[in-house]
Design a protein around this motif. Sequence first.
Motif, PDB file in Angstrom:
ATOM      1  N   PRO A  40       0.804  -1.232   0.000  1.00  0.00           N
ATOM      2  CA  PRO A  40       0.000   0.000   0.000  1.00  0.00           C
ATOM      3  C   PRO A  40       0.839   1.285   0.000  1.00  0.00           C
ATOM      4  CG  PRO A  40      -0.946  -1.558   1.518  1.00  0.00           C
ATOM      5  CD  PRO A  40       0.364  -2.135   1.076  1.00  0.00           C
ATOM      6  N   ILE A  41       1.937   1.285   0.734  1.00  0.00           N
ATOM      7  CA  ILE A  41       2.793   2.473   0.738  1.00  0.00           C
ATOM      8  C   ILE A  41       3.356   2.724  -0.656  1.00  0.00           C
ATOM      9  CG2 ILE A  41       5.014   3.370   1.566  1.00  0.00           C
ATOM     10  CD1 ILE A  41       4.333   2.156   4.295  1.00  0.00           C
ATOM     11  N   LEU A  42       3.819   1.661  -1.320  1.00  0.00           N
ATOM     12  CA  LEU A  42       4.351   1.824  -2.678  1.00  0.00           C
ATOM     13  C   LEU A  42       3.283   2.311  -3.651  1.00  0.00           C
ATOM     14  CD1 LEU A  42       6.697  -1.285  -3.046  1.00  0.00           C
ATOM     15  CD2 LEU A  42       7.349   1.118  -2.878  1.00  0.00           C
ATOM     16  N   LEU A  43       2.067   1.784  -3.541  1.00  0.00           N
ATOM     17  CA  LEU A  43       0.990   2.229  -4.427  1.00  0.00           C
ATOM     18  C   LEU A  43       0.703   3.720  -4.255  1.00  0.00           C
ATOM     19  CD1 LEU A  43      -1.546  -0.728  -4.156  1.00  0.00           C
ATOM     20  CD2 LEU A  43      -0.342   0.005  -6.202  1.00  0.00           C
ATOM     21  N   ILE A  44       0.654   4.167  -3.029  1.00  0.00           N
ATOM     22  CA  ILE A  44       0.367   5.581  -2.784  1.00  0.00           C
ATOM     23  C   ILE A  44       1.536   6.464  -3.232  1.00  0.00           C
ATOM     24  CG2 ILE A  44      -0.049   7.293  -0.968  1.00  0.00           C
ATOM     25  CD1 ILE A  44      -1.687   5.071   0.468  1.00  0.00           C
ATOM     26  N   VAL A  45       2.766   6.035  -2.975  1.00  0.00           N
ATOM     27  CA  VAL A  45       3.934   6.820  -3.396  1.00  0.00           C
ATOM     28  C   VAL A  45       3.982   6.941  -4.915  1.00  0.00           C
ATOM     29  CG1 VAL A  45       6.469   6.778  -3.511  1.00  0.00           C
ATOM     30  CG2 VAL A  45       5.313   6.418  -1.337  1.00  0.00           C
ATOM     31  N   PHE A  46       3.750   5.830  -5.637  1.00  0.00           N
ATOM     32  CA  PHE A  46       3.767   5.895  -7.099  1.00  0.00           C
ATOM     33  C   PHE A  46       2.636   6.774  -7.625  1.00  0.00           C
ATOM     34  CE2 PHE A  46       6.002   1.562  -7.158  1.00  0.00           C
ATOM     35  CZ  PHE A  46       7.246   2.165  -7.189  1.00  0.00           C
ATOM     36  N   GLY A  47       1.479   6.753  -6.966  1.00  0.00           N
ATOM     37  CA  GLY A  47       0.380   7.627  -7.363  1.00  0.00           C
ATOM     38  C   GLY A  47       0.713   9.093  -7.171  1.00  0.00           C
ATOM     39  N   VAL A  48       1.352   9.404  -6.055  1.00  0.00           N
ATOM     40  CA  VAL A  48       1.750  10.796  -5.791  1.00  0.00           C
ATOM     41  C   VAL A  48       2.812  11.243  -6.802  1.00  0.00           C
ATOM     42  CG1 VAL A  48       2.917  12.290  -4.117  1.00  0.00           C
ATOM     43  CG2 VAL A  48       1.095  10.753  -3.370  1.00  0.00           C
ATOM     44  N   ILE A  49       3.733  10.368  -7.148  1.00  0.00           N
ATOM     45  CA  ILE A  49       4.759  10.706  -8.151  1.00  0.00           C
ATOM     46  C   ILE A  49       4.105  10.986  -9.502  1.00  0.00           C
ATOM     47  CG2 ILE A  49       6.690   9.767  -9.488  1.00  0.00           C
ATOM     48  CD1 ILE A  49       7.604   8.367  -6.891  1.00  0.00           C
ATOM     49  N   ASP A  50       3.154  10.144  -9.907  1.00  0.00           N
ATOM     50  CA  ASP A  50       2.447  10.371 -11.170  1.00  0.00           C
ATOM     51  C   ASP A  50       1.695  11.696 -11.151  1.00  0.00           C
ATOM     52  OD1 ASP A  50       3.335   8.011 -12.248  1.00  0.00           O
ATOM     53  OD2 ASP A  50       1.481   6.897 -11.863  1.00  0.00           O
ATOM     54  N   LEU A  51       1.037  11.995 -10.020  1.00  0.00           N
ATOM     55  CA  LEU A  51       0.310  13.253  -9.904  1.00  0.00           C
ATOM     56  C   LEU A  51       1.274  14.437  -9.949  1.00  0.00           C
ATOM     57  CD1 LEU A  51      -2.440  14.606  -9.512  1.00  0.00           C
ATOM     58  CD2 LEU A  51      -2.074  14.442  -7.055  1.00  0.00           C
ATOM     59  N   GLY A  52       2.418  14.307  -9.306  1.00  0.00           N
ATOM     60  CA  GLY A  52       3.428  15.369  -9.345  1.00  0.00           C
ATOM     61  C   GLY A  52       3.934  15.632 -10.750  1.00  0.00           C
ATOM     62  N   ALA A  66      -4.288  11.684 -13.814  1.00  0.00           N
ATOM     63  CA  ALA A  66      -3.410  11.305 -12.698  1.00  0.00           C
ATOM     64  C   ALA A  66      -4.175  11.291 -11.379  1.00  0.00           C
ATOM     65  CB  ALA A  66      -2.221  12.257 -12.619  1.00  0.00           C
ATOM     66  N   GLN A  67      -5.122  12.216 -11.201  1.00  0.00           N
ATOM     67  CA  GLN A  67      -5.941  12.221  -9.992  1.00  0.00           C
ATOM     68  C   GLN A  67      -6.792  10.964  -9.905  1.00  0.00           C
ATOM     69  OE1 GLN A  67      -8.153  15.878 -10.334  1.00  0.00           O
ATOM     70  NE2 GLN A  67      -6.731  17.006  -9.007  1.00  0.00           N
ATOM     71  N   SER A  68      -7.388  10.566 -11.016  1.00  0.00           N
ATOM     72  CA  SER A  68      -8.221   9.358 -10.997  1.00  0.00           C
ATOM     73  C   SER A  68      -7.363   8.117 -10.736  1.00  0.00           C
ATOM     74  CB  SER A  68      -9.004   9.218 -12.301  1.00  0.00           C
ATOM     75  OG  SER A  68      -8.143   8.941 -13.386  1.00  0.00           O
ATOM     76  N   ARG A  69      -6.148   8.083 -11.287  1.00  0.00           N
ATOM     77  CA  ARG A  69      -5.244   6.957 -11.011  1.00  0.00           C
ATOM     78  C   ARG A  69      -4.845   6.931  -9.544  1.00  0.00           C
ATOM     79  NH1 ARG A  69      -2.569   8.274 -16.073  1.00  0.00           N
ATOM     80  NH2 ARG A  69      -1.051   9.396 -14.826  1.00  0.00           N
ATOM     81  N   LEU A  70      -4.589   8.120  -8.959  1.00  0.00           N
ATOM     82  CA  LEU A  70      -4.224   8.187  -7.545  1.00  0.00           C
ATOM     83  C   LEU A  70      -5.372   7.701  -6.658  1.00  0.00           C
ATOM     84  CD1 LEU A  70      -2.268   8.986  -5.292  1.00  0.00           C
ATOM     85  CD2 LEU A  70      -3.220  11.285  -5.396  1.00  0.00           C
ATOM     86  N   ILE A  71      -6.585   8.081  -6.976  1.00  0.00           N
ATOM     87  CA  ILE A  71      -7.743   7.626  -6.197  1.00  0.00           C
ATOM     88  C   ILE A  71      -7.886   6.114  -6.306  1.00  0.00           C
ATOM     89  CG2 ILE A  71     -10.268   7.695  -6.079  1.00  0.00           C
ATOM     90  CD1 ILE A  71     -10.028  10.696  -6.844  1.00  0.00           C
ATOM     91  N   LYS A  72      -7.738   5.586  -7.509  1.00  0.00           N
ATOM     92  CA  LYS A  72      -7.823   4.130  -7.690  1.00  0.00           C
ATOM     93  C   LYS A  72      -6.721   3.422  -6.910  1.00  0.00           C
ATOM     94  CE  LYS A  72      -9.989   4.186 -12.232  1.00  0.00           C
ATOM     95  NZ  LYS A  72      -9.804   3.902 -13.660  1.00  0.00           N
ATOM     96  N   ARG A  73      -5.519   3.963  -6.954  1.00  0.00           N
ATOM     97  CA  ARG A  73      -4.413   3.336  -6.223  1.00  0.00           C
ATOM     98  C   ARG A  73      -4.627   3.397  -4.718  1.00  0.00           C
ATOM     99  NH1 ARG A  73       0.870   5.240  -9.738  1.00  0.00           N
ATOM    100  NH2 ARG A  73       0.481   3.837 -11.482  1.00  0.00           N
ATOM    101  N   CYS A  74      -5.217   4.469  -4.225  1.00  0.00           N
ATOM    102  CA  CYS A  74      -5.532   4.548  -2.788  1.00  0.00           C
ATOM    103  C   CYS A  74      -6.569   3.497  -2.404  1.00  0.00           C
ATOM    104  CB  CYS A  74      -6.013   5.947  -2.418  1.00  0.00           C
ATOM    105  SG  CYS A  74      -4.712   7.187  -2.411  1.00  0.00           S
ATOM    106  N   ILE A  75      -7.561   3.308  -3.249  1.00  0.00           N
ATOM    107  CA  ILE A  75      -8.565   2.266  -2.990  1.00  0.00           C
ATOM    108  C   ILE A  75      -7.912   0.896  -3.002  1.00  0.00           C
ATOM    109  CG2 ILE A  75     -10.628   1.149  -3.945  1.00  0.00           C
ATOM    110  CD1 ILE A  75     -11.504   3.980  -4.871  1.00  0.00           C
TER     111      ILE A  75
END
Length: 117
Positions: A40-52, A66-75
């Motif tokens: 889960p930590i890796l999923l959230i970090v990669f999502g934040v990197i993509d959003l950045g 990127a926001q939709s991918r980040l939300i999906k990765r958080c789920i």
Amino acid sequence: MSNIFQIGRVGNVKDSCGGLEPIVKIIKLGIMPVVQIGIPILLIVFGVIDLGKAVISSDEKEVKAAQSRLIKRCIYAVAVFFITTLVSLIMNLVAIGADKEEANASSWAKCWNDIKK
């Protein structure tokens, strides 16, 4: 008569695990925490990197994607986090509901629950 689900005799950890104690320790104390915490930590970090990256590129369409991918990765991260709890709960329910004389389900449940750090 021995059954495939029978690990060993109920007693201390070494008896209840029937020689599988090292494997059960690796799974419970090594693999499960990595799956429950690390992924889960890796999923959230990669999502934040993509959003950045999307924010830096200043493309509005890319930021929304990127926001939709980040939300999906958080789920997905929350789902992965609770998988280990769900698996343990199901295994305990199966152990309680199983015919203990036939499958000797209490021995593998005892083996799993008695393994500690």
